[in-house]
Design a protein around this motif. Structure first.
Motif, PDB file in Angstrom:
ATOM      1  N   ASP A 155       0.198  -0.788  -0.150  1.00 19.24           N
ATOM      2  CA  ASP A 155      -0.014   0.149   0.359  1.00 19.24           C
ATOM      3  C   ASP A 155       0.728   1.256   0.221  1.00 19.24           C
ATOM      4  O   ASP A 155       0.117   2.155   0.469  1.00 19.24           O
ATOM      5  N   GLY A 180       3.513   2.928  -4.907  1.00 19.18           N
ATOM      6  CA  GLY A 180       3.099   2.500  -6.014  1.00 19.18           C
ATOM      7  C   GLY A 180       4.331   2.941  -7.192  1.00 19.18           C
ATOM      8  O   GLY A 180       5.133   3.442  -7.269  1.00 19.18           O
ATOM      9  N   PRO A 227      -1.467  -1.723 -11.106  1.00 16.56           N
ATOM     10  CA  PRO A 227      -1.435  -0.336 -10.514  1.00 16.56           C
ATOM     11  C   PRO A 227      -2.401  -0.541  -9.371  1.00 16.56           C
ATOM     12  O   PRO A 227      -3.581  -0.552  -9.872  1.00 16.56           O
ATOM     13  N   ASN A 246      -4.517   1.305  -5.909  1.00 21.34           N
ATOM     14  CA  ASN A 246      -4.616   3.001  -6.111  1.00 21.34           C
ATOM     15  C   ASN A 246      -5.064   3.327  -4.145  1.00 21.34           C
ATOM     16  O   ASN A 246      -6.610   3.232  -3.949  1.00 21.34           O
ATOM     17  N   PRO A 247      -3.886   3.272  -2.888  1.00 18.86           N
ATOM     18  CA  PRO A 247      -2.183   2.904  -3.167  1.00 18.86           C
ATOM     19  C   PRO A 247      -2.025   1.680  -3.295  1.00 18.86           C
ATOM     20  O   PRO A 247      -1.979   0.433  -2.952  1.00 18.86           O
ATOM     21  N   THR A 255       0.749  -1.027  -5.433  1.00 18.40           N
ATOM     22  CA  THR A 255       1.249  -1.974  -6.653  1.00 18.40           C
ATOM     23  C   THR A 255       1.152  -3.449  -5.980  1.00 18.40           C
ATOM     24  O   THR A 255       0.958  -3.924  -5.287  1.00 18.40           O
TER      25      THR A 255
END
Length: 812
Positions: free
Chosen positions: A739, A742, A787, A789-790, A792
């Motif tokens: 979290d 990213g 990806p 949010n937030p 990766t």
């Protein structure tokens, strides 16, 4: 016919007539001015009245106006009969302009214009009276500026225009004009005619008497012809000629031969302009036959030593078949003599002629008694012959020969038009084919597919049996690059041999070379370059000059496409090489930085320990040695990564598979991390995850790289979650989710040799993801980045068991 004559009760338009005259007769003593005149004039129609002096034109107008009392017959206006003593014409809606103008010279312009039409309010104000008169003149465009001028001071043109204005103000239902432009100049007459057209367009019904025949044809819809007080004809100007009207007025025969011929020629010209070119000759011959009273005609063209029939009318099937192609010198008949001598040839009595040979019987069976042939020349220099066959003996008259020559000119023009049309069609075919070839070659598809399509288009355009593009690389045999033939037809060995010979020829200079095939066909070979030729073959005929030109033009277009392909390949190779060099430069720069960092630290701490003038305590020495050890380990890891990356790129990475428990692999990888990094990682492994056939150490390296990147390249406090689950019976999926800040979205080639894309404070050599991807793909798996949010997410998908992985010996 070129004119139209109707009886007294016939009309050219249906519906109620504005004016209807029946049986009108007028006599001046023993002189009959009108005799049983019938006339109908319809709303909005302009009807002309024509006739010589004394024909009764003005008398007819006086009867309609009610100016003559002693008349017999009936006159209706808008369906109402006129009484024997009718009111003045203006009171009944009739306006009249007489040839002898009825103007009061002692009155001014306004008084003449408003005479009999005054209103009480106008008479009470002279300024309003003249303003009204000027408004009428301005509305009609009559250039009389001063309405106070006396009428006797006006010019002839102004008096005539004033009379017209007087007759149409207010606008009458019927306007009668008696020679309105007889005494006017051409410019003034044009002004009056302009007013007449305006009244006609506004719907005013007009009866126009004029000696100017051209004026009648310009202004009227039909012309009623009076002669000796009788209606002798009604002429339609749209379908007639002024000469016919003059002949009717004078009592001459309008069916004279010159006029008939002129009408036929006019009609023929109109038909030829709209007829199909292939039907033009038949139309010309048919019209000529009607003009001469002949039923059978033919037209031949001289083609080298053969007379070829290109058009005929009325010939019997046997004669038409025999006349289709005639050797020039087979007989001494009119056709051959006219073609050879370029002079008119006549056989006045076919039955008595001995020069016709075997054709005399065919002519006799066709009912032909005389035959004459008239030669003519075409614009291209060719010779044509028109033959006229008649059922009676005799020679043609001079005017008949002149007529044939006249029609022969039409025939020559039609043949020339057909020839030019054929050339234009062929040229358009060439241009359209070249356009299609260029469009195909310049299309978005591959050039290999484009050349095949272009050759097929070219083959269909030139009618070739086969077209092929052949090439030869250095030191290799000639090969076929593209081929076009009808469906199911294989390429010809002969065509390939011709292409091979063209490439072998030392004197080939790129020009078209025609090779005649023994069985009557032809083969064209165009050399595009030292290594490429275009070859086409017609197996049953010779290629035409236009087809050869088209092949050559298409060859140049294909050559340009090949050059464009080579240029594009060179550009792409140059771009790829430049990009590769730039990537190598960036990689070496990063690698140099990564190697220099641990070496600098090791050298600095070692130098500090080796100083003789400084005594370090035990704690400092231990701290320096610890840092030397950690930097050495970092340097070793970097070297190991470089070696792994090199093995992956060269395809020699060794995998030692065995059955592996993924939960143990992940625990082992987390234990290799620092305590702070290990504490940030949460592991969730589903109970149904099976063991996988894989290399334990390599998978541990994959998980350690992913976890280390997720922790090191994100801010402190970032949580990393490891999820392991089964993906069906044959695959497992490992998800590494953080979290943090990213990473940018990337394609499937995660970890390719590119600059580091992780947005963090620490930068590595950029090899971790590349090595991770290589190890996963070596296990027949995939690595994908998603990806969030937030954060990766990386997904590692591995097969449970892969046939591609085999156990290697321990000493491998």
């Amino acid at each position: 016919m070129a004119f139209m004559v109707t009886s007294a009760v016939d009309t050219v338009q249906s519906g109620p007539a504005v004016l209807r005259v029946r049986g009108l007769s007028v006599s001046y003593g023993r002189l009959a001015a009108l005799q049983g005149v019938d006339l109908d004039v319809y709303p909005g129609e302009v009807v002309g009245i024509a006739g010589d002096n004394g024909a009764g034109k003005s008398t007819l107008l006086r009867c309609i106006c009610g100016d003559l009392g002693e008349v017999s017959g009936e006159v209706w206006l808008d369906g109402e009969p006129l009484t024997s003593r009718p009111p003045p014409g203006s009171a009944r809606g009739i306006g009249v302009v007489w040839q002898d103008l009825v103007l009061s010279d002692n009155l001014d312009v306004a008084s003449n214009l408003m005479l009999g039409k005054e209103r009480r309010t106008l008479l009470m104000s002279e300024s309003r009276f003249h303003a009204r008169a000027r408004a009428v003149l301005d509305d009609l465009g009559i250039p009389i500026a001063d309405s106070t001028r006396p009428a006797w001071t006006l010019t002839a043109a102004e008096r005539q225009l004033l009379a017209v204005a007087q007759a149409v103000s207010p606008r009458p239902r019927l306007l009668l004009l008696d020679e309105p432009t007889a005494v006017l100049s051409r410019a003034d007459s044009a002004h009056v005619e302009l007013l007449i057209r305006r009244f006609r367009d506004e719907g005013t019904t007009i009866l126009l008497i004029s000696h100017d025949v051209d004026q009648l044809f310009r202004l009227t819809r039909r012309v009623v012809v009076l002669r000796h007080g009788r209606v002798v004809a009604q002429v339609d100007p749209a379908r007639s000629h002024p000469d016919e009207l003059l002949a009717l007025m004078a009592g001459h025969d309008v069916q004279s031969a010159p006029r008939r011929q002129l009408s036929r020629l006019h009609g023929l010209a109109g038909h030829l302009s709209s007829a199909d070119p292939s039907a033009g000759l038949t139309l010309i011959l048919s019209t000529l036959g009607a003009a001469l009273g002949a039923q059978q005609l033919s037209l031949h063209l001289l083609d080298e030593a053969t007379l070829r029939c290109v058009g005929s009318v009325g010939l019997t099937p046997a004669l038409e078949d025999a006349w289709r192609s005639l050797p020039l010198y087979v007989t001494n008949g009119p056709l051959s003599r006219a073609a050879v001598e370029s002079a008119v040839a006549v056989e006045p009595d076919v039955r008595a002629s001995e020069a016709l040979g075997p054709y005399a019987r065919l002519l006799d069976e066709a009912g032909i008694a005389s035959w004459w042939a008239v030669p003519f020349s075409l614009g291209s220099g060719a010779t044509g012959v028109v033959s006229i066959y008649r059922s009676d003996t005799g020679s043609p008259a001079t005017d008949e020969l002149d007529l044939v020559n006249l029609y022969a000119g039409y025939a020559a023009a039609a043949l020339e038009r057909e020839r030019l049309l054929a050339e234009l069609t062929a040229r358009n075919k060439v241009l359209e084919t070249i356009r299609a070839v260029l469009q195909t070659l310049a299309g978005p598809g591959s050039l290999a597919d484009g050349i095949g399509t272009a050759l097929q288009t070219l083959r269909e355009a030139v009618g070739a049996d086969e077209i092929g593009l052949f090439g030869r690389a250095a030191g290799e045999r000639t090969s076929r690059r593209a081929h076009a033939a009808p469906p199911g037809v294989a390429h010809s060995v002969r065509l390939a041999s011709a292409a091979d010979a063209a490439l072998d020829a030392a004197d080939a200079d790129g020009q078209v070379r025609v090779q005649v095939v023994a069985h009557g066909g032809s083969r064209l070979v165009v050399r595009l370059s030292d290594s490429t030729v275009l070859a086409a073959e017609w197996r049953t005929r010779l290629a035409s000059a236009d087809e050869r030109v088209l092949i050559e033009d298409a060859a140049h277009s294909i050559l340009l496409a090949l050059e464009r392909e080579r240029s594009e390949l060179a550009r792409r190779e140059t771009t790829a090489l430049r990009r590769s060099q730039e990537m190598q430069r960036q990689f070496l720069a990063r690698l140099s930085h990564e190697l220099r960092t641990p070496l600098t630290a090791i050298r600095g701490y070692a130098s500090s320990l080796m100083q003789t003038d400084v005594t370090w305590d035990e704690a400092s020495q231990s701290r320096f040695l610890s840092r030397i050890s950690s930097e050495s380990a970092r340097l070793r890891t970097l070297v190991d990564d470089l070696l792994d990356f090199s093995r992956i790129e060269s395809g020699v990475l060794r995998i030692r598979p065995d059955w592996v428990d993924l939960s143990l692999v992940i625990d082992a990888a987390r234990s290799c991390l620092s305590p702070q990094a290990a504490d940030a990682i949460e592991i969730h492994c589903a109970a149904d995850v099976p063991a996988v056939w894989a290399d334990h150490d390599r998978l541990e390296q994959v998980m350690m790289n992913l976890m280390d990147n997720a922790v090191r390249h994100n801010p402190p406090g970032t949580t990393v979650r490891i999820d392991v689950r089964a993906d069906g019976p044959d695959h497992v999926v490992i998800g590494v989710v953080d979290d943090g800040v990213g990473m940018p979205s990337r394609d499937e080639k995660v970890g390719a040799m590119q600059p580091p894309l992780w947005r963090g404070a620490t930068a590595g050599a950029g090899l971790g993801l590349s090595i991770t991807r290589g190890i996963v793909e070596a296990h027949q798996g995939t690595l994908r980045q998603e990806p969030l949010n937030p954060g990766t997410r990386f997904l590692v998908r591995l097969p449970v068991e892969s046939d591609a992985l085999t156990m290697e010996p321990d000493d491998a």
